[in-house]
Design a protein around this motif. Sequence first.
Motif, PDB file in Angstrom:
ATOM      1  N   SER A  51     -72.375   5.607 -75.110  1.00 45.33           N
ATOM      2  CA  SER A  51     -71.479   5.901 -76.235  1.00 45.33           C
ATOM      3  C   SER A  51     -70.314   6.806 -75.833  1.00 45.33           C
ATOM      4  N   PHE A  52     -69.224   6.623 -76.535  1.00 44.94           N
ATOM      5  CA  PHE A  52     -68.014   7.414 -76.364  1.00 44.94           C
ATOM      6  C   PHE A  52     -67.619   7.908 -77.742  1.00 44.94           C
ATOM      7  N   MET A  53     -66.738   8.925 -77.782  1.00 45.74           N
ATOM      8  CA  MET A  53     -66.381   9.512 -79.076  1.00 45.74           C
ATOM      9  C   MET A  53     -65.324   8.690 -79.814  1.00 45.74           C
ATOM     10  N   CYS A  54     -65.507   8.533 -81.118  1.00 43.75           N
ATOM     11  CA  CYS A  54     -64.542   7.781 -81.936  1.00 43.75           C
ATOM     12  C   CYS A  54     -64.099   8.647 -83.115  1.00 43.75           C
ATOM     13  N   GLY A  55     -63.061   8.220 -83.761  1.00 40.31           N
ATOM     14  CA  GLY A  55     -62.570   8.931 -84.930  1.00 40.31           C
ATOM     15  C   GLY A  55     -61.171   9.430 -84.659  1.00 40.31           C
ATOM     16  N   PRO A  56     -60.601  10.255 -85.509  1.00 46.78           N
ATOM     17  CA  PRO A  56     -61.215  10.787 -86.719  1.00 46.78           C
ATOM     18  C   PRO A  56     -61.197   9.770 -87.857  1.00 46.78           C
ATOM     19  N   PHE A  57     -62.127   9.950 -88.787  1.00 46.59           N
ATOM     20  CA  PHE A  57     -62.168   9.116 -89.980  1.00 46.59           C
ATOM     21  C   PHE A  57     -61.816   9.943 -91.205  1.00 46.59           C
ATOM     22  N   PRO A  58     -61.062   9.344 -92.140  1.00 51.19           N
ATOM     23  CA  PRO A  58     -60.680  10.114 -93.336  1.00 51.19           C
ATOM     24  C   PRO A  58     -61.911  10.482 -94.165  1.00 51.19           C
ATOM     25  N   THR A  59     -61.828  11.588 -94.827  1.00 54.79           N
ATOM     26  CA  THR A  59     -62.846  12.148 -95.736  1.00 54.79           C
ATOM     27  C   THR A  59     -64.150  12.537 -95.024  1.00 54.79           C
ATOM     28  N   TYR A  60     -64.204  12.417 -93.691  1.00 54.36           N
ATOM     29  CA  TYR A  60     -65.440  12.762 -92.997  1.00 54.36           C
ATOM     30  C   TYR A  60     -65.118  13.629 -91.793  1.00 54.36           C
ATOM     31  N   GLU A  61     -65.470  14.925 -91.896  1.00 51.73           N
ATOM     32  CA  GLU A  61     -65.145  15.856 -90.825  1.00 51.73           C
ATOM     33  C   GLU A  61     -66.284  15.927 -89.825  1.00 51.73           C
ATOM     34  N   GLY A  62     -66.575  14.837 -89.187  1.00 49.27           N
ATOM     35  CA  GLY A  62     -67.646  14.850 -88.203  1.00 49.27           C
ATOM     36  C   GLY A  62     -67.352  13.824 -87.127  1.00 49.27           C
ATOM     37  N   ARG A  63     -68.033  13.976 -85.992  1.00 48.39           N
ATOM     38  CA  ARG A  63     -67.773  13.050 -84.885  1.00 48.39           C
ATOM     39  C   ARG A  63     -68.504  11.735 -85.087  1.00 48.39           C
ATOM     40  N   TYR A  64     -67.875  10.696 -84.608  1.00 54.18           N
ATOM     41  CA  TYR A  64     -68.503   9.379 -84.555  1.00 54.18           C
ATOM     42  C   TYR A  64     -68.685   9.008 -83.089  1.00 54.18           C
ATOM     43  N   CYS A  65     -69.651   8.124 -82.823  1.00 58.11           N
ATOM     44  CA  CYS A  65     -69.724   7.587 -81.468  1.00 58.11           C
ATOM     45  C   CYS A  65     -69.788   6.069 -81.542  1.00 58.11           C
ATOM     46  N   GLY A  66     -69.344   5.435 -80.480  1.00 58.70           N
ATOM     47  CA  GLY A  66     -69.303   3.972 -80.439  1.00 58.70           C
ATOM     48  C   GLY A  66     -69.889   3.463 -79.141  1.00 58.70           C
ATOM     49  N   VAL A  67     -70.317   2.209 -79.178  1.00 52.89           N
ATOM     50  CA  VAL A  67     -70.798   1.525 -77.985  1.00 52.89           C
ATOM     51  C   VAL A  67     -70.066   0.191 -77.952  1.00 52.89           C
ATOM     52  N   ALA A  68     -69.512  -0.180 -76.796  1.00 54.13           N
ATOM     53  CA  ALA A  68     -68.718  -1.417 -76.753  1.00 54.13           C
ATOM     54  C   ALA A  68     -69.087  -2.258 -75.532  1.00 54.13           C
ATOM     55  N   ARG A  69     -68.876  -3.536 -75.703  1.00 50.76           N
ATOM     56  CA  ARG A  69     -69.196  -4.529 -74.668  1.00 50.76           C
ATOM     57  C   ARG A  69     -68.460  -4.233 -73.342  1.00 50.76           C
TER      58      ARG A  69
ATOM     59  N   GLY B 233     -67.453   6.937 -99.036  1.00 49.05           N
ATOM     60  CA  GLY B 233     -66.036   7.288 -99.192  1.00 49.05           C
ATOM     61  C   GLY B 233     -65.163   6.911 -98.013  1.00 49.05           C
ATOM     62  N   VAL B 234     -65.754   6.745 -96.828  1.00 50.69           N
ATOM     63  CA  VAL B 234     -64.935   6.553 -95.630  1.00 50.69           C
ATOM     64  C   VAL B 234     -64.209   5.195 -95.666  1.00 50.69           C
ATOM     65  N   VAL B 235     -64.931   4.129 -96.036  1.00 46.10           N
ATOM     66  CA  VAL B 235     -64.311   2.789 -96.020  1.00 46.10           C
ATOM     67  C   VAL B 235     -63.200   2.702 -97.065  1.00 46.10           C
ATOM     68  N   ASP B 236     -63.450   3.254 -98.268  1.00 44.74           N
ATOM     69  CA  ASP B 236     -62.403   3.223 -99.304  1.00 44.74           C
ATOM     70  C   ASP B 236     -61.165   3.974 -98.810  1.00 44.74           C
ATOM     71  N   ALA B 237     -61.393   5.097 -98.163  1.00 43.55           N
ATOM     72  CA  ALA B 237     -60.256   5.892 -97.674  1.00 43.55           C
ATOM     73  C   ALA B 237     -59.502   5.136 -96.577  1.00 43.55           C
ATOM     74  N   LEU B 238     -60.236   4.458 -95.710  1.00 38.76           N
ATOM     75  CA  LEU B 238     -59.577   3.677 -94.642  1.00 38.76           C
ATOM     76  C   LEU B 238     -58.734   2.560 -95.247  1.00 38.76           C
ATOM     77  N   ARG B 239     -59.294   1.900 -96.282  1.00 36.55           N
ATOM     78  CA  ARG B 239     -58.544   0.797 -96.923  1.00 36.55           C
ATOM     79  C   ARG B 239     -57.280   1.323 -97.600  1.00 36.55           C
ATOM     80  N   ALA B 240     -57.384   2.510 -98.179  1.00 37.19           N
ATOM     81  CA  ALA B 240     -56.212   3.079 -98.854  1.00 37.19           C
ATOM     82  C   ALA B 240     -55.141   3.470 -97.828  1.00 37.19           C
ATOM     83  N   GLN B 241     -55.595   3.997 -96.695  1.00 37.45           N
ATOM     84  CA  GLN B 241     -54.623   4.450 -95.666  1.00 37.45           C
ATOM     85  C   GLN B 241     -54.010   3.312 -94.878  1.00 37.45           C
TER      86      GLN B 241
END
Length: 434
Positions: free
Chosen positions: A204-222, A93-101
């Motif tokens: 990793s660092f914290m990412c988000g928020p993402f629609p339809t998902y009430e939880g934390r994400y983490c990311g790793v970047a170059r 559901g997250v990707v569809d929600a991101l595309r809609a937003q």
Amino acid sequence: MRRGFLLSTPREPRKAAPAEPRPSSSSKPSEQENKSTAQVPSTTVIPLPARYIFRPLDPEYPPDIWQRTVDVSEFPQAGVPPEQRTVFVHYNGVVDALRAQHPGWPQAFSSPSPPVYKIVPIDGAGLGMVATADITAGEVIVRERPLLLSPKALPTQDREALACLTVGLVQFMNPENRRAFYALKNCKGKTMPTEEDGIINTNSFMCGPFPTYEGRYCGVARECSRANHSCSPNAKHCFDPATLTQSLRAFRDIRAGEEITVSYIDFYLPSEKRKEELKRRYFFDCRCAACRLTGQARQQSDTARAFVNACGGDAMIAKVEAAFEEWLAAGAQRTAPVVLSPGLTQLDPFGMAEVLWDTMVREGCYNRGLWEPLLTRLVKGYAVLENAERVRFYATKAAQLRTLYTEEDGGWRAVADNPRQTEWWAKLGAKRIR
Ligand SMILES: C[S@@+](CC[C@H](N)C(=O)[O-])C[C@H]1O[C@@H](n2cnc3c(N)ncnc32)[C@H](O)[C@@H]1O
């Protein structure tokens, strides 16, 4: 409206006309310097912006985690070079929600060009980021798509299954990004099940928020993952779901040659606790300026941080706000500080706001719920006291911090540019006690 996006090229020329006038690097801009800033018709009354309300941090485990299924894809799927792609682990559901937003998600983005930092060895801390140009508070230092983005909690408690998953995710990256991933630091050594887990846990660092998902994400970047820690950081990790990008933004002005740092932990903790936490989670001894303090200076720093933290709660903000409004209604009289006992001074509510702001700046701990109410009070007070220079100074700070957190100045720039037209300018008239 978001600023700074380019349709095709990934780098934003640094000299391109900025969307907002660039504030002076001097901490207290003069009237003269501001003659050129955006003016509005002289009859316009500019309201003070309403406070931006931060949504509470997402929980690690969303309540419906066991009902969800996970998918893994690389985004964007076409049209950009490999280093602009992210392996995105997402719940249904997250990707569809991101595309809609966000039409055209993930939208194109830009990063300052030429870069305003370089990655170099830092004494005792491996690699780190150092500014190669002066950077103004609020500005983007770098923006990029993370190598990997994943919910912090995945629907399994089986350590082996999780370890296999992280190895699989890295294999899923395109070869360039995989190389960049393995070049990142692993401070965890053999304490993690796999090298991949060690790298993710270190960087990793914290990412988000993402629609339809009430939880934390983490990311790793170059690049962003190369920022080292300081307990008085000059930059902050920011995430933008519309472009699927991670950025670093400056909390305060950063001079060329200064290291760019973020905080890995809660910087309000007393120094002993911060040291313990950094050692336990990141395996290093913090040698930042605040951690090098000893004796009374260390105690004062710990007390100042606890004070900023205590003043940042909603109830405390409301209480102080009420006292400030009373002070205004009673004529906004500035009173000399009264020393009640060593270390305890009584101030009027306006003086209190100044001391609190100075404390936050000195410790480098910008409380995310407190800075805006505090700056609003200072702008309002100085408008009533008819001090245009100070209104401009504090409104500029508010514009910078608001941009850092929300990518928009929220209306503070107009206040900074037109202090005499703010709704509070000379508002008390004859009621003001001079
Ligand atoms: C996210 S990485 C930062 C980039 C890393 N220095 C590198 O070489 O890639 C985190 C690790 O960097 C090191 N580090 C970060 N901040 C540090 C600091 N203030 N002092 C010493 N080491 C630090 C620690 O080893 C930590 O586990």
